[in-house]
Design a protein around this motif. Structure first.
Motif, mmCIF file in Angstrom:
data_model
loop_
_atom_site.group_PDB
_atom_site.id
_atom_site.type_symbol
_atom_site.label_atom_id
_atom_site.label_comp_id
_atom_site.label_asym_id
_atom_site.label_seq_id
_atom_site.Cartn_x
_atom_site.Cartn_y
_atom_site.Cartn_z
ATOM 1 N N ALA A 93 0.587 -1.034 -0.279
ATOM 2 C CA ALA A 93 -0.025 0.099 0.185
ATOM 3 C C ALA A 93 0.685 1.045 0.227
ATOM 4 O O ALA A 93 1.790 2.022 1.299
ATOM 5 N N GLY A 94 0.534 2.127 -0.607
ATOM 6 C CA GLY A 94 1.207 3.475 -0.774
ATOM 7 C C GLY A 94 1.068 4.642 0.027
ATOM 8 O O GLY A 94 1.117 5.514 -0.202
ATOM 9 N N ASP A 95 0.860 4.322 0.866
ATOM 10 C CA ASP A 95 0.186 5.006 2.047
ATOM 11 C C ASP A 95 0.897 5.770 2.886
ATOM 12 O O ASP A 95 0.684 6.472 3.697
ATOM 13 N N LYS A 96 2.842 5.625 3.012
ATOM 14 C CA LYS A 96 3.324 6.027 3.589
ATOM 15 C C LYS A 96 4.325 6.195 2.309
ATOM 16 O O LYS A 96 4.979 5.558 1.461
ATOM 17 N N ALA A 97 5.409 7.431 2.647
ATOM 18 C CA ALA A 97 6.412 8.042 2.145
ATOM 19 C C ALA A 97 7.122 8.277 2.943
ATOM 20 O O ALA A 97 7.052 8.728 3.796
ATOM 21 N N TYR A 98 8.716 8.617 2.789
ATOM 22 C CA TYR A 98 9.862 8.574 3.120
ATOM 23 C C TYR A 98 10.718 9.762 2.985
ATOM 24 O O TYR A 98 10.560 9.521 2.115
ATOM 25 N N ILE A 99 11.422 10.217 3.975
ATOM 26 C CA ILE A 99 12.663 11.476 3.777
ATOM 27 C C ILE A 99 13.798 10.905 4.141
ATOM 28 O O ILE A 99 13.627 10.421 5.378
ATOM 29 N N LEU A 100 14.580 10.150 3.492
ATOM 30 C CA LEU A 100 16.264 10.783 3.939
ATOM 31 C C LEU A 100 16.802 11.276 5.243
ATOM 32 O O LEU A 100 16.743 12.791 4.315
ATOM 33 N N VAL A 101 17.125 10.611 6.592
ATOM 34 C CA VAL A 101 17.578 11.974 6.929
ATOM 35 C C VAL A 101 19.063 10.930 7.162
ATOM 36 O O VAL A 101 19.616 12.560 7.270
ATOM 37 N N SER A 102 19.825 9.939 7.505
ATOM 38 C CA SER A 102 20.510 9.796 6.878
ATOM 39 C C SER A 102 21.133 8.376 6.807
ATOM 40 O O SER A 102 19.912 7.164 7.101
ATOM 41 N N GLY A 103 21.813 7.557 6.590
ATOM 42 C CA GLY A 103 22.341 6.763 5.627
ATOM 43 C C GLY A 103 21.938 6.414 4.237
ATOM 44 O O GLY A 103 22.387 7.351 3.412
ATOM 45 N N ALA A 104 21.905 5.174 3.325
ATOM 46 C CA ALA A 104 21.140 5.265 1.969
ATOM 47 C C ALA A 104 20.383 4.211 1.840
ATOM 48 O O ALA A 104 19.781 2.955 2.975
ATOM 49 N N VAL A 105 19.875 4.480 1.173
ATOM 50 C CA VAL A 105 18.272 3.658 0.435
ATOM 51 C C VAL A 105 18.737 3.144 -1.457
ATOM 52 O O VAL A 105 19.005 4.902 -1.682
ATOM 53 N N GLN A 106 18.616 2.352 -1.538
ATOM 54 C CA GLN A 106 18.341 2.007 -3.145
ATOM 55 C C GLN A 106 16.839 2.009 -3.746
ATOM 56 O O GLN A 106 16.143 1.397 -2.905
ATOM 57 N N VAL A 107 15.990 2.521 -3.815
ATOM 58 C CA VAL A 107 15.402 2.420 -4.566
ATOM 59 C C VAL A 107 15.203 1.771 -6.513
ATOM 60 O O VAL A 107 15.603 2.406 -7.093
ATOM 61 N N THR A 108 14.036 0.452 -6.276
ATOM 62 C CA THR A 108 14.558 -0.338 -7.309
ATOM 63 C C THR A 108 13.309 -0.424 -8.128
ATOM 64 O O THR A 108 12.063 -0.217 -6.917
ATOM 65 N N THR A 109 13.087 -0.791 -9.625
ATOM 66 C CA THR A 109 11.912 -2.314 -10.146
ATOM 67 C C THR A 109 12.286 -2.642 -10.791
ATOM 68 O O THR A 109 13.580 -3.215 -10.848
ATOM 69 N N VAL A 110 11.459 -3.646 -11.161
ATOM 70 C CA VAL A 110 11.635 -5.049 -12.057
ATOM 71 C C VAL A 110 11.440 -4.443 -13.236
ATOM 72 O O VAL A 110 10.650 -4.048 -13.560
ATOM 73 N N ASP A 111 12.417 -4.901 -14.312
ATOM 74 C CA ASP A 111 12.522 -4.789 -15.753
ATOM 75 C C ASP A 111 11.925 -5.453 -15.996
ATOM 76 O O ASP A 111 11.627 -7.155 -15.100
ATOM 77 N N GLU A 112 10.937 -5.603 -17.993
ATOM 78 C CA GLU A 112 10.251 -6.522 -18.308
ATOM 79 C C GLU A 112 11.424 -7.541 -18.867
ATOM 80 O O GLU A 112 10.517 -8.889 -18.790
ATOM 81 N N ASP A 113 12.780 -7.991 -18.320
ATOM 82 C CA ASP A 113 13.473 -9.002 -18.326
ATOM 83 C C ASP A 113 13.503 -9.432 -17.054
ATOM 84 O O ASP A 113 14.489 -9.979 -16.853
ATOM 85 N N HIS A 114 12.761 -8.981 -15.764
ATOM 86 C CA HIS A 114 12.696 -9.369 -14.306
ATOM 87 C C HIS A 114 14.489 -8.887 -13.930
ATOM 88 O O HIS A 114 14.779 -9.822 -12.979
ATOM 89 N N GLN A 115 15.216 -7.757 -14.232
ATOM 90 C CA GLN A 115 16.241 -7.517 -13.520
ATOM 91 C C GLN A 115 15.888 -6.717 -12.900
ATOM 92 O O GLN A 115 15.091 -5.548 -13.019
ATOM 93 N N GLU A 116 16.509 -6.187 -12.037
ATOM 94 C CA GLU A 116 16.242 -5.455 -10.920
ATOM 95 C C GLU A 116 17.026 -4.204 -11.197
ATOM 96 O O GLU A 116 18.745 -4.039 -11.718
ATOM 97 N N VAL A 117 16.422 -2.791 -11.483
ATOM 98 C CA VAL A 117 16.390 -1.992 -11.646
ATOM 99 C C VAL A 117 16.756 -0.835 -11.002
ATOM 100 O O VAL A 117 16.409 -0.284 -10.795
ATOM 101 N N ILE A 118 18.079 -0.150 -10.646
ATOM 102 C CA ILE A 118 17.760 0.917 -9.233
ATOM 103 C C ILE A 118 17.255 2.036 -10.081
ATOM 104 O O ILE A 118 18.196 2.724 -10.822
#
Length: 129
Positions: A46-71
């Motif tokens: 559910a897209g009911d929450k969003a985030y703002i980075l304070v410190s650290g690191a986050v990687q946001v990815t999706t899966v392409d049509e070849d089922h490969q993870e893409v940053i």
């Protein structure tokens, strides 16, 4: 964990809040801690929450049509992720995973509406919008 007005003012989107507005919003949002490889959210959540980075690191990815993870994003401190789904009230179309010890501000649509309703005449702008 609760958030402080000072932490909010470090975020460009909220930097122009006055003390009262920052206090109202800080009372609504939460600071969340994530350890390396901990999922913040996944595709389909559910897209009911969003985030703002304070410190650290986050990687946001999706899966392409070849089922490969893409940053698709690696937000910097003060930048947000997951906002499109939250604002559109749709499931997340991406995965978000902490890549190191991370602290993020968790907000939901209602938090933003409360902030806006506290001062509806304010011009709300954002450099990323």
């Amino acid at each position: 964990m609760s958030c402080t007005p000072e932490a909010l003012k470090q975020v460009p989107l909220f930097a122009l809040l006055d003390d009262d507005e920052a206090a109202i919003l800080a009372g609504q949002v939460e600071l969340k801690r994530f350890v390396p490889r901990q999922r913040v959210y996944k595709i389909g959540d559910a897209g009911d929450k969003a985030y703002i980075l304070v410190s650290g690191a986050v990687q946001v990815t999706t899966v392409d049509e070849d089922h490969q993870e893409v940053i698709v994003d690696q937000p910097a401190s003060g930048e947000f992720f997951g906002f499109a789904s939250m604002l559109e009230q749709t499931p997340h179309q991406t995965n978000a995973v902490a890549t190191e010890d991370t602290v993020a501000i968790e907000v939901d649509r209602n938090d933003i509406l409360i902030c806006y309703s506290a001062n509806p005449t304010r011009e709300w702008t954002c450099s990323r919008c």
